[in-house]
Design an enzyme around this catalytic site. Sequence first.
Site, PDB file in Angstrom:
ATOM      1  N   PHE A 172     -80.756  25.015-141.197  1.00  0.00           N
ATOM      2  CA  PHE A 172     -82.096  24.463-141.038  1.00  0.00           C
ATOM      3  C   PHE A 172     -82.785  24.890-139.752  1.00  0.00           C
ATOM      4  O   PHE A 172     -83.788  24.300-139.343  1.00  0.00           O
ATOM      5  CB  PHE A 172     -82.063  22.936-141.167  1.00  0.00           C
ATOM      6  CG  PHE A 172     -81.576  22.507-142.523  1.00  0.00           C
ATOM      7  CD1 PHE A 172     -82.189  22.968-143.677  1.00  0.00           C
ATOM      8  CD2 PHE A 172     -80.480  21.674-142.645  1.00  0.00           C
ATOM      9  CE1 PHE A 172     -81.736  22.604-144.929  1.00  0.00           C
ATOM     10  CE2 PHE A 172     -80.018  21.296-143.893  1.00  0.00           C
ATOM     11  CZ  PHE A 172     -80.644  21.756-145.041  1.00  0.00           C
ATOM     12  N   CYS A 173     -82.286  25.927-139.118  1.00  0.00           N
ATOM     13  CA  CYS A 173     -82.977  26.492-137.951  1.00  0.00           C
ATOM     14  C   CYS A 173     -84.122  27.376-138.427  1.00  0.00           C
ATOM     15  O   CYS A 173     -83.974  28.141-139.376  1.00  0.00           O
ATOM     16  CB  CYS A 173     -82.015  27.322-137.103  1.00  0.00           C
ATOM     17  SG  CYS A 173     -80.939  26.332-136.075  1.00  0.00           S
ATOM     18  N   HIS A 174     -85.247  27.251-137.756  1.00  0.00           N
ATOM     19  CA  HIS A 174     -86.409  28.079-138.087  1.00  0.00           C
ATOM     20  C   HIS A 174     -86.232  29.474-137.494  1.00  0.00           C
ATOM     21  O   HIS A 174     -85.717  29.610-136.383  1.00  0.00           O
ATOM     22  CB  HIS A 174     -87.681  27.455-137.503  1.00  0.00           C
ATOM     23  CG  HIS A 174     -88.035  26.150-138.119  1.00  0.00           C
ATOM     24  ND1 HIS A 174     -87.448  24.971-137.729  1.00  0.00           N
ATOM     25  CD2 HIS A 174     -88.911  25.827-139.099  1.00  0.00           C
ATOM     26  CE1 HIS A 174     -87.954  23.984-138.447  1.00  0.00           C
ATOM     27  NE2 HIS A 174     -88.841  24.470-139.285  1.00  0.00           N
TER      28      HIS A 174
ATOM     29  N   MET B 207     -80.664  25.619-130.212  1.00  0.00           N
ATOM     30  CA  MET B 207     -79.604  26.156-131.076  1.00  0.00           C
ATOM     31  C   MET B 207     -79.391  27.643-130.819  1.00  0.00           C
ATOM     32  O   MET B 207     -78.259  28.136-130.884  1.00  0.00           O
ATOM     33  CB  MET B 207     -79.922  25.898-132.555  1.00  0.00           C
ATOM     34  CG  MET B 207     -79.944  24.417-132.921  1.00  0.00           C
ATOM     35  SD  MET B 207     -78.482  23.494-132.364  1.00  0.00           S
ATOM     36  CE  MET B 207     -77.178  24.365-133.204  1.00  0.00           C
ATOM     37  N   GLU B 208     -80.462  28.355-130.502  1.00  0.00           N
ATOM     38  CA  GLU B 208     -80.331  29.773-130.183  1.00  0.00           C
ATOM     39  C   GLU B 208     -79.514  29.959-128.908  1.00  0.00           C
ATOM     40  O   GLU B 208     -78.636  30.831-128.843  1.00  0.00           O
ATOM     41  CB  GLU B 208     -81.710  30.414-130.056  1.00  0.00           C
ATOM     42  CG  GLU B 208     -82.434  30.604-131.377  1.00  0.00           C
ATOM     43  CD  GLU B 208     -82.974  29.331-132.022  1.00  0.00           C
ATOM     44  OE1 GLU B 208     -83.377  29.395-133.197  1.00  0.00           O
ATOM     45  OE2 GLU B 208     -82.980  28.258-131.373  1.00  0.00           O
TER      46      GLU B 208
ATOM     47  N   ASP C 196     -62.207  37.850-128.237  1.00  0.00           N
ATOM     48  CA  ASP C 196     -61.846  39.012-129.049  1.00  0.00           C
ATOM     49  C   ASP C 196     -61.489  40.217-128.187  1.00  0.00           C
ATOM     50  O   ASP C 196     -60.520  40.924-128.475  1.00  0.00           O
ATOM     51  CB  ASP C 196     -62.993  39.368-129.994  1.00  0.00           C
ATOM     52  CG  ASP C 196     -62.676  40.589-130.836  1.00  0.00           C
ATOM     53  OD1 ASP C 196     -61.653  40.566-131.561  1.00  0.00           O
ATOM     54  OD2 ASP C 196     -63.431  41.580-130.761  1.00  0.00           O
TER      55      ASP C 196
END
Length: 165
Positions: free
Chosen positions: A83-85, A120-121, A135
């Site tokens: 639901f992130c734009h 969120m980004e 990694d």
Amino acid sequence: MPANSRSARLTHLDDAGLPTMVDVSDKAVTARSATAESRVRFPAAVAAQLRANGLRSAKGGIVETAVIAGTMAVKRTHELIPFCHPLPIDACRFGIDWAGEQVLDIRCTVRCVHRTGVEMEALTGASVAALTIYDMCKALSHSMSIGPTKLVSKRGGKRDIGAAQ
């Protein structure tokens, strides 16, 4: 139960309790920024080896690769979190440095001018940068740990959080 939690509700659920994307069409377009942090903790011997090698592994430059991966993740957050734009990212900056003998600190700051924030980004960028460091170093040890990952600050929405970055 805290007083404000009675009136608070999850924004990604509609009145029927179904998942939905928040409608931001009525929000004002403003400058938005957010900074998130994550950490990677290494065993002492691995940290010493990384310091001696200038944060390079057999795969190449650890910091450089983490910055590239984190930046790519910032730009694709809307593809990873339902639901992130999709946002027009104006800036994405990383700071990666030692925070003690065995811990690398990763900071990701994201900026845009839009109707919704970039928390969120920033969190996704910091997280993917940390995963990339893991990694790049896993040939040396699997005894590394990631975290905590957290939002440090955000600006430009209904409420600001944390110190300006």
